[in-house]
Design a protein around this motif. Structure first.
Motif, PDB file in Angstrom:
ATOM      1  N   PHE A   9       0.833  -1.203   0.000  1.00 11.70           N
ATOM      2  CA  PHE A   9       0.000   0.000   0.000  1.00 11.70           C
ATOM      3  C   PHE A   9       0.865   1.250   0.000  1.00 11.70           C
ATOM      4  CE2 PHE A   9      -2.295   3.501   1.843  1.00 11.70           C
ATOM      5  CZ  PHE A   9      -3.509   3.447   1.184  1.00 11.70           C
ATOM      6  N   VAL A  10       1.869   1.277   0.879  1.00 16.53           N
ATOM      7  CA  VAL A  10       2.759   2.442   0.969  1.00 16.53           C
ATOM      8  C   VAL A  10       3.467   2.673  -0.369  1.00 16.53           C
ATOM      9  CG1 VAL A  10       4.888   3.283   2.060  1.00 16.53           C
ATOM     10  CG2 VAL A  10       3.053   2.322   3.460  1.00 16.53           C
ATOM     11  N   ALA A  11       3.980   1.603  -0.969  1.00 17.48           N
ATOM     12  CA  ALA A  11       4.686   1.731  -2.249  1.00 17.48           C
ATOM     13  C   ALA A  11       3.748   2.249  -3.338  1.00 17.48           C
ATOM     14  CB  ALA A  11       5.280   0.384  -2.658  1.00 17.48           C
ATOM     15  N   GLY A  12       2.555   1.710  -3.419  1.00 19.97           N
ATOM     16  CA  GLY A  12       1.605   2.164  -4.431  1.00 19.97           C
ATOM     17  C   GLY A  12       1.139   3.591  -4.207  1.00 19.97           C
ATOM     18  N   PHE A  13       0.935   3.960  -2.938  1.00 19.93           N
ATOM     19  CA  PHE A  13       0.515   5.318  -2.594  1.00 19.93           C
ATOM     20  C   PHE A  13       1.563   6.333  -3.048  1.00 19.93           C
ATOM     21  CE2 PHE A  13       0.138   8.986   0.182  1.00 19.93           C
ATOM     22  CZ  PHE A  13      -1.232   9.173   0.314  1.00 19.93           C
ATOM     23  N   PHE A  14       2.815   6.098  -2.657  1.00 17.91           N
ATOM     24  CA  PHE A  14       3.863   7.062  -2.998  1.00 17.91           C
ATOM     25  C   PHE A  14       4.257   7.000  -4.473  1.00 17.91           C
ATOM     26  CE2 PHE A  14       4.274   7.161   1.627  1.00 17.91           C
ATOM     27  CZ  PHE A  14       4.216   8.539   1.806  1.00 17.91           C
ATOM     28  N   ALA A  15       4.125   5.830  -5.091  1.00 17.51           N
ATOM     29  CA  ALA A  15       4.388   5.736  -6.534  1.00 17.51           C
ATOM     30  C   ALA A  15       3.371   6.578  -7.307  1.00 17.51           C
ATOM     31  CB  ALA A  15       4.340   4.286  -6.997  1.00 17.51           C
ATOM     32  N   THR A  16       2.155   6.671  -6.783  1.00 21.17           N
ATOM     33  CA  THR A  16       1.140   7.515  -7.425  1.00 21.17           C
ATOM     34  C   THR A  16       1.548   8.979  -7.340  1.00 21.17           C
ATOM     35  OG1 THR A  16      -0.595   5.941  -6.850  1.00 21.17           O
ATOM     36  CG2 THR A  16      -1.289   8.169  -7.436  1.00 21.17           C
ATOM     37  N   LEU A  17       1.938   9.416  -6.161  1.00 21.91           N
ATOM     38  CA  LEU A  17       2.302  10.820  -5.968  1.00 21.91           C
ATOM     39  C   LEU A  17       3.569  11.204  -6.728  1.00 21.91           C
ATOM     40  CD1 LEU A  17       1.604  11.194  -2.136  1.00 21.91           C
ATOM     41  CD2 LEU A  17       0.145  11.904  -4.055  1.00 21.91           C
ATOM     42  N   ILE A  18       4.474  10.267  -6.914  1.00 28.57           N
ATOM     43  CA  ILE A  18       5.752  10.585  -7.548  1.00 28.57           C
ATOM     44  C   ILE A  18       5.753  10.169  -9.016  1.00 28.57           C
ATOM     45  CG2 ILE A  18       8.240  10.197  -7.472  1.00 28.57           C
ATOM     46  CD1 ILE A  18       7.812   9.606  -4.388  1.00 28.57           C
ATOM     47  N   PHE A  19       5.752   8.882  -9.282  1.00 27.91           N
ATOM     48  CA  PHE A  19       5.928   8.381 -10.645  1.00 27.91           C
ATOM     49  C   PHE A  19       4.722   8.671 -11.540  1.00 27.91           C
ATOM     50  CE2 PHE A  19       9.031   6.187  -8.170  1.00 27.91           C
ATOM     51  CZ  PHE A  19      10.103   6.017  -9.025  1.00 27.91           C
ATOM     52  N   HIS A  20       3.536   8.352 -11.057  1.00 33.52           N
ATOM     53  CA  HIS A  20       2.317   8.557 -11.841  1.00 33.52           C
ATOM     54  C   HIS A  20       2.102  10.036 -12.153  1.00 33.52           C
ATOM     55  CE1 HIS A  20      -2.068   8.994 -12.374  1.00 33.52           C
ATOM     56  NE2 HIS A  20      -2.088   7.735 -12.768  1.00 33.52           N
ATOM     57  N   GLN A  21       2.158  10.860 -11.121  1.00 33.17           N
ATOM     58  CA  GLN A  21       1.844  12.269 -11.315  1.00 33.17           C
ATOM     59  C   GLN A  21       2.932  13.018 -12.082  1.00 33.17           C
ATOM     60  OE1 GLN A  21      -1.348  14.055 -10.240  1.00 33.17           O
ATOM     61  NE2 GLN A  21      -1.528  11.925 -10.885  1.00 33.17           N
ATOM     62  N   PHE A  22       4.195  12.638 -11.906  1.00 28.88           N
ATOM     63  CA  PHE A  22       5.243  13.298 -12.684  1.00 28.88           C
ATOM     64  C   PHE A  22       5.238  12.836 -14.142  1.00 28.88           C
ATOM     65  CE2 PHE A  22       6.861  14.655  -8.566  1.00 28.88           C
ATOM     66  CZ  PHE A  22       7.167  15.979  -8.859  1.00 28.88           C
ATOM     67  N   ALA A  23       4.870  11.586 -14.397  1.00 32.21           N
ATOM     68  CA  ALA A  23       4.698  11.141 -15.787  1.00 32.21           C
ATOM     69  C   ALA A  23       3.549  11.923 -16.431  1.00 32.21           C
ATOM     70  CB  ALA A  23       4.429   9.640 -15.844  1.00 32.21           C
ATOM     71  N   LEU A  24       2.466  12.093 -15.671  1.00 34.04           N
ATOM     72  CA  LEU A  24       1.339  12.876 -16.163  1.00 34.04           C
ATOM     73  C   LEU A  24       1.747  14.324 -16.397  1.00 34.04           C
ATOM     74  CD1 LEU A  24      -1.644  13.071 -16.904  1.00 34.04           C
ATOM     75  CD2 LEU A  24      -2.152  13.372 -14.469  1.00 34.04           C
ATOM     76  N   ALA A  25       2.549  14.881 -15.499  1.00 41.51           N
ATOM     77  CA  ALA A  25       3.022  16.259 -15.666  1.00 41.51           C
ATOM     78  C   ALA A  25       3.826  16.403 -16.949  1.00 41.51           C
ATOM     79  CB  ALA A  25       3.865  16.681 -14.464  1.00 41.51           C
ATOM     80  N   GLY A  26       4.693  15.438 -17.228  1.00 42.46           N
ATOM     81  CA  GLY A  26       5.478  15.483 -18.464  1.00 42.46           C
ATOM     82  C   GLY A  26       4.598  15.450 -19.694  1.00 42.46           C
ATOM     83  N   LEU A  27       3.614  14.548 -19.698  1.00 41.48           N
ATOM     84  CA  LEU A  27       2.698  14.467 -20.845  1.00 41.48           C
ATOM     85  C   LEU A  27       1.838  15.720 -20.958  1.00 41.48           C
ATOM     86  CD1 LEU A  27       1.621  10.729 -20.533  1.00 41.48           C
ATOM     87  CD2 LEU A  27       3.122  11.735 -22.270  1.00 41.48           C
ATOM     88  N   TRP A  28       1.454  16.288 -19.821  1.00 44.60           N
ATOM     89  CA  TRP A  28       0.647  17.517 -19.811  1.00 44.60           C
ATOM     90  C   TRP A  28       1.441  18.686 -20.399  1.00 44.60           C
ATOM     91  CZ3 TRP A  28      -4.072  19.339 -19.468  1.00 44.60           C
ATOM     92  CH2 TRP A  28      -4.286  20.667 -19.111  1.00 44.60           C
ATOM     93  N   HIS A  29       2.692  18.807 -19.986  1.00 49.08           N
ATOM     94  CA  HIS A  29       3.530  19.909 -20.483  1.00 49.08           C
ATOM     95  C   HIS A  29       3.884  19.752 -21.954  1.00 49.08           C
ATOM     96  CE1 HIS A  29       3.792  22.166 -16.814  1.00 49.08           C
ATOM     97  NE2 HIS A  29       4.095  21.065 -16.153  1.00 49.08           N
ATOM     98  N   LEU A  30       3.842  18.521 -22.446  1.00 50.33           N
ATOM     99  CA  LEU A  30       4.034  18.291 -23.884  1.00 50.33           C
ATOM    100  C   LEU A  30       2.753  18.560 -24.676  1.00 50.33           C
ATOM    101  CD1 LEU A  30       6.148  14.999 -23.834  1.00 50.33           C
ATOM    102  CD2 LEU A  30       6.934  17.301 -24.460  1.00 50.33           C
ATOM    103  N   GLY A  31       1.666  18.836 -23.960  1.00 51.51           N
ATOM    104  CA  GLY A  31       0.388  19.087 -24.618  1.00 51.51           C
ATOM    105  C   GLY A  31      -0.327  17.816 -25.039  1.00 51.51           C
ATOM    106  N   PHE A  32       0.062  16.681 -24.461  1.00 60.19           N
ATOM    107  CA  PHE A  32      -0.516  15.408 -24.868  1.00 60.19           C
ATOM    108  C   PHE A  32      -1.620  14.926 -23.938  1.00 60.19           C
ATOM    109  CE2 PHE A  32      -0.773  10.837 -25.332  1.00 60.19           C
ATOM    110  CZ  PHE A  32      -0.788  10.695 -26.708  1.00 60.19           C
TER     111      PHE A  32
END
Length: 140
Positions: A9-32
Motif C-alpha cells: 500500500f505504501v509503495a503504491g501510494f507514494f508511486a502515485t504521488l511521484i511516478f504517476h503524477q510526474f509522468a502525467l506532468a510530463g505528458l501535460w507539459h508536452l500538450g498530450f
C-alpha cells in the motif's frame, strides 16, 4: 503477511504521488495528456482532493501488485512486467469500471490521447511501485 500488504500500500501510494503524477506532468507539459496532474479538485462523495483519492487507490493497487509481483521475471524482465502490470490492470479497471460508475462513457470514449496517457502514467506507477517496494527496509 499483513506487513507485506502494508508495504505494498505504501509503495503504491507514494508511486502515485511521484511516478504517476510526474509522468502525467510530463505528458501535460508536452500538450498530450487530456488532464493536468496534481489535481486538488474535491471528489465525490467526501470532498477529498482528487490527488489524494488517486494516491489511496494507488495504494490499494499496490497491495494487488505485491500479491502478483512474485510471478514477474527476474532482472530487467521484472521492470517490464511491473510496467505492463501497471499499464494494463489499473487502466482496464479505470476505463471499464471507474469511468462508467462516475457517469462517463465506457473506455472514456476511447479517445486515443486518454488511452495512451493512462497506459503510460499507470505503467510509470507500476515501475515506481516496484522500485519503492524493493527499497523498503524489512519488507521480506
Amino acid at each position: 503477511m499483513s506487513q507485506r500488504y502494508l508495504f505494498g500500500f505504501v509503495a503504491g501510494f507514494f508511486a502515485t504521488l511521484i511516478f504517476h503524477q510526474f509522468a502525467l506532468a510530463g505528458l501535460w507539459h508536452l500538450g498530450f495528456a487530456p488532464f493536468a496532474p496534481f489535481s486538488m479538485k474535491p471528489t465525490w462523495p467526501f470532498g477529498v482532493p482528487a490527488m489524494l483519492s488517486l494516491a489511496f487507490w494507488g495504494g490499494v493497487w499496490g497491495i494487488v501488485f505485491v500479491m502478483v509481483h512474485g510471478w514477474f521475471p527476474r532482472r530487467a524482465g521484472y521492470w517490464w512486467a511491473a510496467f505492463l502490470f501497471g499499464a494494463i490492470a489499473p487502466t482496464l479497471v479505470a476505463l471499464l469500471v471507474v469511468i462508467p460508475l462516475k457517469g462517463g462513457a465506457v473506455g472514456g470514449g476511447w479517445h486515443w490521447h486518454l488511452l495512451v496517457t493512462a497506459f503510460l502514467v499507470n505503467g510509470a506507477w507500476g515501475v515506481g511501485t516496484g522500485l519503492i517496494y524493493k527499497m523498503l527496509p524489512g519488507r521480506t
